[in-house]
Design a protein around this motif. Structure first.
Motif, PDB file in Angstrom:
ATOM      1  N   GLY A 131      16.207  36.428  20.959  1.00 41.58           N
ATOM      2  CA  GLY A 131      15.103  36.904  20.144  1.00 41.58           C
ATOM      3  C   GLY A 131      15.164  38.398  19.875  1.00 41.58           C
ATOM      4  N   ARG A 132      14.047  39.071  20.173  1.00 32.54           N
ATOM      5  CA  ARG A 132      13.958  40.500  19.891  1.00 32.54           C
ATOM      6  C   ARG A 132      14.947  41.300  20.719  1.00 32.54           C
ATOM      7  NH1 ARG A 132       7.420  41.698  19.429  1.00 32.54           N
ATOM      8  NH2 ARG A 132       7.046  40.346  17.610  1.00 32.54           N
ATOM      9  N   LEU A 133      15.193  40.864  21.946  1.00 33.61           N
ATOM     10  CA  LEU A 133      16.171  41.574  22.774  1.00 33.61           C
ATOM     11  C   LEU A 133      17.565  41.480  22.171  1.00 33.61           C
ATOM     12  CD1 LEU A 133      15.047  40.682  26.413  1.00 33.61           C
ATOM     13  CD2 LEU A 133      14.753  42.830  25.180  1.00 33.61           C
ATOM     14  N   ARG A 135      18.182  41.283  18.956  1.00 34.19           N
ATOM     15  CA  ARG A 135      18.188  42.216  17.825  1.00 34.19           C
ATOM     16  C   ARG A 135      18.316  43.653  18.322  1.00 34.19           C
ATOM     17  NH1 ARG A 135      14.262  38.551  15.837  1.00 34.19           N
ATOM     18  NH2 ARG A 135      12.540  39.895  16.483  1.00 34.19           N
ATOM     19  N   LEU A 136      17.658  43.961  19.443  1.00 42.68           N
ATOM     20  CA  LEU A 136      17.789  45.299  20.021  1.00 42.68           C
ATOM     21  C   LEU A 136      19.222  45.567  20.469  1.00 42.68           C
ATOM     22  CD1 LEU A 136      16.403  47.905  20.961  1.00 42.68           C
ATOM     23  CD2 LEU A 136      15.916  46.758  23.130  1.00 42.68           C
ATOM     24  N   ASP A 137      19.845  44.565  21.077  1.00 43.28           N
ATOM     25  CA  ASP A 137      21.239  44.718  21.493  1.00 43.28           C
ATOM     26  C   ASP A 137      22.133  44.919  20.276  1.00 43.28           C
ATOM     27  OD1 ASP A 137      23.288  44.473  23.736  1.00 43.28           O
ATOM     28  OD2 ASP A 137      23.981  42.918  22.365  1.00 43.28           O
ATOM     29  N   GLY A 138      21.846  44.217  19.188  1.00 41.95           N
ATOM     30  CA  GLY A 138      22.611  44.422  17.959  1.00 41.95           C
ATOM     31  C   GLY A 138      22.425  45.814  17.392  1.00 41.95           C
ATOM     32  N   TRP A 139      21.204  46.369  17.545  1.00 42.07           N
ATOM     33  CA  TRP A 139      20.960  47.732  17.082  1.00 42.07           C
ATOM     34  C   TRP A 139      21.805  48.721  17.875  1.00 42.07           C
ATOM     35  CZ3 TRP A 139      18.596  52.038  19.510  1.00 42.07           C
ATOM     36  CH2 TRP A 139      18.318  53.112  18.653  1.00 42.07           C
ATOM     37  N   PHE A 140      21.887  48.552  19.189  1.00 41.99           N
ATOM     38  CA  PHE A 140      22.738  49.420  20.001  1.00 41.99           C
ATOM     39  C   PHE A 140      24.206  49.255  19.609  1.00 41.99           C
ATOM     40  CE2 PHE A 140      19.116  49.559  22.966  1.00 41.99           C
ATOM     41  CZ  PHE A 140      19.091  50.915  23.222  1.00 41.99           C
ATOM     42  N   THR A 141      24.618  48.045  19.273  1.00 43.98           N
ATOM     43  CA  THR A 141      26.002  47.809  18.888  1.00 43.98           C
ATOM     44  C   THR A 141      26.352  48.546  17.602  1.00 43.98           C
ATOM     45  OG1 THR A 141      25.914  45.623  19.932  1.00 43.98           O
ATOM     46  CG2 THR A 141      27.694  46.015  18.363  1.00 43.98           C
ATOM     47  N   ARG A 142      25.419  48.614  16.674  1.00 45.05           N
ATOM     48  CA  ARG A 142      25.666  49.276  15.389  1.00 45.05           C
ATOM     49  C   ARG A 142      25.420  50.775  15.434  1.00 45.05           C
ATOM     50  NH1 ARG A 142      22.537  44.840  14.049  1.00 45.05           N
ATOM     51  NH2 ARG A 142      20.716  46.193  13.753  1.00 45.05           N
ATOM     52  N   GLN A 143      24.964  51.285  16.549  1.00 46.87           N
ATOM     53  CA  GLN A 143      24.575  52.689  16.630  1.00 46.87           C
ATOM     54  C   GLN A 143      25.745  53.630  16.395  1.00 46.87           C
ATOM     55  OE1 GLN A 143      22.729  54.055  20.189  1.00 46.87           O
ATOM     56  NE2 GLN A 143      20.669  53.785  19.423  1.00 46.87           N
ATOM     57  N   SER A 144      25.444  54.718  15.688  1.00 50.43           N
ATOM     58  CA  SER A 144      26.396  55.806  15.520  1.00 50.43           C
ATOM     59  C   SER A 144      25.923  56.997  16.356  1.00 50.43           C
ATOM     60  CB  SER A 144      26.502  56.187  14.037  1.00 50.43           C
ATOM     61  OG  SER A 144      25.233  56.554  13.540  1.00 50.43           O
ATOM     62  N   VAL A 145      26.563  58.123  16.162  1.00 46.65           N
ATOM     63  CA  VAL A 145      26.245  59.316  16.964  1.00 46.65           C
ATOM     64  C   VAL A 145      24.773  59.734  16.830  1.00 46.65           C
ATOM     65  CG1 VAL A 145      26.790  61.759  17.285  1.00 46.65           C
ATOM     66  CG2 VAL A 145      28.631  60.110  16.965  1.00 46.65           C
ATOM     67  N   PRO A 146      24.198  59.794  15.607  1.00 41.07           N
ATOM     68  CA  PRO A 146      22.783  60.191  15.525  1.00 41.07           C
ATOM     69  C   PRO A 146      21.846  59.264  16.285  1.00 41.07           C
ATOM     70  CG  PRO A 146      23.824  60.357  13.373  1.00 41.07           C
ATOM     71  CD  PRO A 146      24.793  59.664  14.265  1.00 41.07           C
ATOM     72  N   GLY A 147      22.136  57.983  16.308  1.00 38.92           N
ATOM     73  CA  GLY A 147      21.293  57.076  17.076  1.00 38.92           C
ATOM     74  C   GLY A 147      21.331  57.367  18.563  1.00 38.92           C
ATOM     75  N   VAL A 148      22.505  57.684  19.076  1.00 38.58           N
ATOM     76  CA  VAL A 148      22.627  58.039  20.497  1.00 38.58           C
ATOM     77  C   VAL A 148      21.871  59.333  20.788  1.00 38.58           C
ATOM     78  CG1 VAL A 148      24.247  58.593  22.351  1.00 38.58           C
ATOM     79  CG2 VAL A 148      24.855  56.874  20.650  1.00 38.58           C
ATOM     80  N   ILE A 149      21.966  60.294  19.876  1.00 37.33           N
ATOM     81  CA  ILE A 149      21.241  61.560  20.057  1.00 37.33           C
ATOM     82  C   ILE A 149      19.742  61.298  20.131  1.00 37.33           C
ATOM     83  CG2 ILE A 149      20.698  63.777  18.991  1.00 37.33           C
ATOM     84  CD1 ILE A 149      23.484  63.771  17.784  1.00 37.33           C
TER      85      ILE A 149
END
Length: 235
Positions: A131-133, A135-149
């Motif tokens: 479910g939402r978790l 989707r959250l894991d997918g968001w972390f997978t797609r993250q680039s440098v600005p997302g980590v910042i």
């Protein structure tokens, strides 16, 4: 005869899947136990005397910088706040060198925490998120440098704990390391300058803290551009 062979393999396949699930659960339990042990050690361990740190660095001579980076990384991995590590580095080595060594320790600690989290926790999380978790894991997978910042600048957990958490997700290593260093730069120079001022008030050139403002401005610009791109992207 050809139709009976797959039926014999199905129980073996289910047993293999069950065995892999048990192994991932044991590794994840080990990760939780490791974090709990670090938290307990942080509460019970005696605090070092900051006045002894310059003498220790002098006794190490040329080995002091790499020893400071490794020791700082181990402290961060053990969930010691990065503020303490950076202040100590600034007090011992001065504002610029202290900030550089603190950033080196942050980079090494981020790599270690990510690797431990990936080894002990990724399989367990990947098998069980829904479910939402998911989707959250997918968001972390797609993250680039600005997302980590962005995540690094949020006051949600200690530096080491965030590193472990990122390892359990599908995040990529290189953007994570780059974002971790960039997000750490503003406070590294600022706290190192404060630490140097505490140890030797008359010898500190406060212009050495200028990179902190530059790093802060760069972080704000990167985060703003990333936020606008996220809002304009189709859902």
């Amino acid at each position: 005869m050809t139709g009976a062979a797959p039926r014999r393999r199905r129980p073996d396949l289910r047993r293999l899947v069950r065995l892999l699930g048990q192994r991932s659960a044991r590794r994840f339990t080990l990760l939780l136990a490791l974090l709990a042990g670090f938290a307990l050690l942080l509460l019970l361990a005696p605090r070092p005397d900051p006045a002894q740190l310059p003498r220790l660095a002098d006794s190490l001579g040329g080995y002091a910088p790499p020893a400071a980076i490794v020791a700082g990384a181990l402290l961060l991995v053990a969930l010691v706040p990065r503020t303490f590590v950076t202040l100590a580095a600034g007090a011992v080595f001065g504002p610029l060198e202290g900030a550089a060594y603190a950033l080196g320790a942050a980079l090494l600690a981020a790599a270690i925490g990510f690797a431990v989290g990936r080894l002990l926790g990724r399989d367990f999380v990947a098998e069980r998120v829904r479910g939402r978790l998911a989707r959250l894991d997918g968001w972390f997978t797609r993250q680039s440098v600005p997302g980590v910042i962005t995540v690094r600048l949020l006051p949600i957990a200690s530096f080491g704990l965030v590193s472990y958490g990122y390892g359990t997700t599908g995040a990529r290593l290189l953007p994570f390391l780059a974002g971790s260093v960039i997000a750490s730069a503003p406070t590294a120079f600022g706290y190192a300058a404060i630490g140097a001022a505490v140890s030797s008030p008359g010898d500190v050139n406060w212009y050495a803290a200028a990179p902190a403002s530059l790093g802060l401005i760069a972080s704000v610009v990167i985060i703003t551009r990333w936020w606008r791109a996220q809002r304009s992207a189709p859902r």
